[in-house]
Design an enzyme around this catalytic site. Structure first.
Site, short mmCIF file in Angstrom:
data_model
loop_
_atom_site.label_atom_id
_atom_site.label_comp_id
_atom_site.label_asym_id
_atom_site.label_seq_id
_atom_site.Cartn_x
_atom_site.Cartn_y
_atom_site.Cartn_z
N LYS A 49 0.78 -1.09 -0.12
CA LYS A 49 0.03 0.05 0.08
C LYS A 49 0.98 1.35 -0.03
O LYS A 49 0.43 2.32 -0.67
CB LYS A 49 -0.77 0.10 1.10
CG LYS A 49 -2.17 -0.99 1.15
CD LYS A 49 -2.86 -1.42 2.47
CE LYS A 49 -3.84 -2.54 2.35
NZ LYS A 49 -4.49 -2.96 3.43
N GLN A 93 -5.01 -1.58 9.82
CA GLN A 93 -4.92 -3.05 9.26
C GLN A 93 -4.82 -4.21 10.10
O GLN A 93 -3.98 -4.55 11.15
CB GLN A 93 -3.45 -3.05 8.75
CG GLN A 93 -2.83 -4.27 7.93
CD GLN A 93 -3.61 -4.41 6.68
OE1 GLN A 93 -3.55 -3.60 5.67
NE2 GLN A 93 -4.18 -5.47 6.49
N ASP A 116 -11.74 2.85 4.92
CA ASP A 116 -11.81 1.62 4.62
C ASP A 116 -13.40 1.32 5.06
O ASP A 116 -13.87 -0.05 5.03
CB ASP A 116 -10.94 0.52 5.54
CG ASP A 116 -10.59 -0.89 4.55
OD1 ASP A 116 -11.06 -1.00 3.39
OD2 ASP A 116 -10.26 -1.65 5.06
#
Length: 281
Positions: A49, A93, A116
């Site tokens: 990422k 994450q 997200d």
């Protein structure tokens, strides 16, 4: 033989377009990633990422959560990021270190920075099919973008989502339902007979349970669209949750690797830019 849903190629197009838009916007999106540095998978994904973000003009801050951290300590880290005007997006994450409640951390992220879409506010918007701009979990949103690119319209179709996680299964089902599909949710504990019946009727199958070869060829409907979200390592090779023989019956199939994975990263970057634009209004 199934046609390939080439996520790698579509993601490349998205990133190229995004780089131009960010360059012309005058904005400086910054994505903060909170992760467990001792988790090999997380460390790999964060690096991917970071590199992809740099190519499109998004800055990144990687915040490593040390082993032994408490939920309260990580919540404080997130609260500080919420207040930081230079941070326009926050990604948690998962999984975080043992002892940290991931769901509580998702819920702590400010909705406008929740790129997200895993916080309760943005998930509530998704399940309510609310109009307007708000972030959605990157993997299922990436799947929908991929289907749209290939002209696959879920409206009126039977869809089966195998997986019920907050990151994939639940938002995937909601997106398909919002797109007017008739959706069945299954998971690793769904009994075989029930799952077989559902798959035999499914026009679209999206699976993400982390079990290699979980979906086999026999129950797949001829010509079905099969989206494999699984990423497993078997004998040093990346494999999905779908038996490769499914390609003999499916009409469309995502490869592993090169299918959903690149779409997830491209979609996350897209959502980070969208968040920066909303905050700049």
């Amino acid at each position: 033989m199934a046609q390939i849903l080439d996520g790698k190629a579509v993601a490349k197009e998205l990133r190229e377009k995004l780089a131009i838009e960010i360059g012309e916007s005058g904005l400086h999106p910054t994505l903060a990633v909170v992760y467990d540095p001792n988790d090999g998978g997380s460390k790999l994904y964060v690096g991917m990422k970071q590199r992809a973000a740099a190519k499109v003009g998004i800055k990144t801050q990687d915040i490593a959560v040390p082993a032994g951290s408490t939920t309260e300590a990580v919540q404080q880290i997130v609260r500080e990021l919420n207040l930081d005007p230079d941070v326009t997006g926050i990604l948690i994450q998962a999984p975080l270190p043992a002892g940290v409640d991931d769901a509580s951390i998702f819920a702590t992220v400010a909705p406008e920075k929740d790129v997200d879409g895993l916080g309760v506010t943005n998930q509530g918007r998704l399940f309510a099919n609310e109009e307007g701009q708000y972030p959605v979990a990157a993997t299922p949103k990436g799947v929908m973008t991929l289907l749209d690119h290939y002209g696959i319209n879920p409206a009126g179709k039977q869809a089966v989502v195998i997986g019920r996680s907050q990151l994939f299964g639940r938002p995937m089902a909601a997106l398909l339902l919002n797109a007017d599909a008739t959706v069945t949710i299954a998971h690793r504990y769904t009994d075989e007979a029930t799952l077989t019946t559902a798959l035999q009727q499914a026009d679209i199958v999206a699976v993400g349970v982390g079990i290699p070869g979980f979906v086999t060829v026999d129950p797949i409907k001829e010509g079905a669209v099969v989206v494999d979200v699984g990423m497993n390592v078997v004998n040093g090779k990346a494999v999905g949750d779908v038996d490769p023989l499914v390609a003999e019956k499916a009409g469309w199939l995502t490869p592993v690797p090169g299918g959903v994975g690149p779409m997830t990263i491209a979609t996350l970057l897209e959502s980070t830019f969208e968040a920066a634009k909303e905050q700049a209004k």
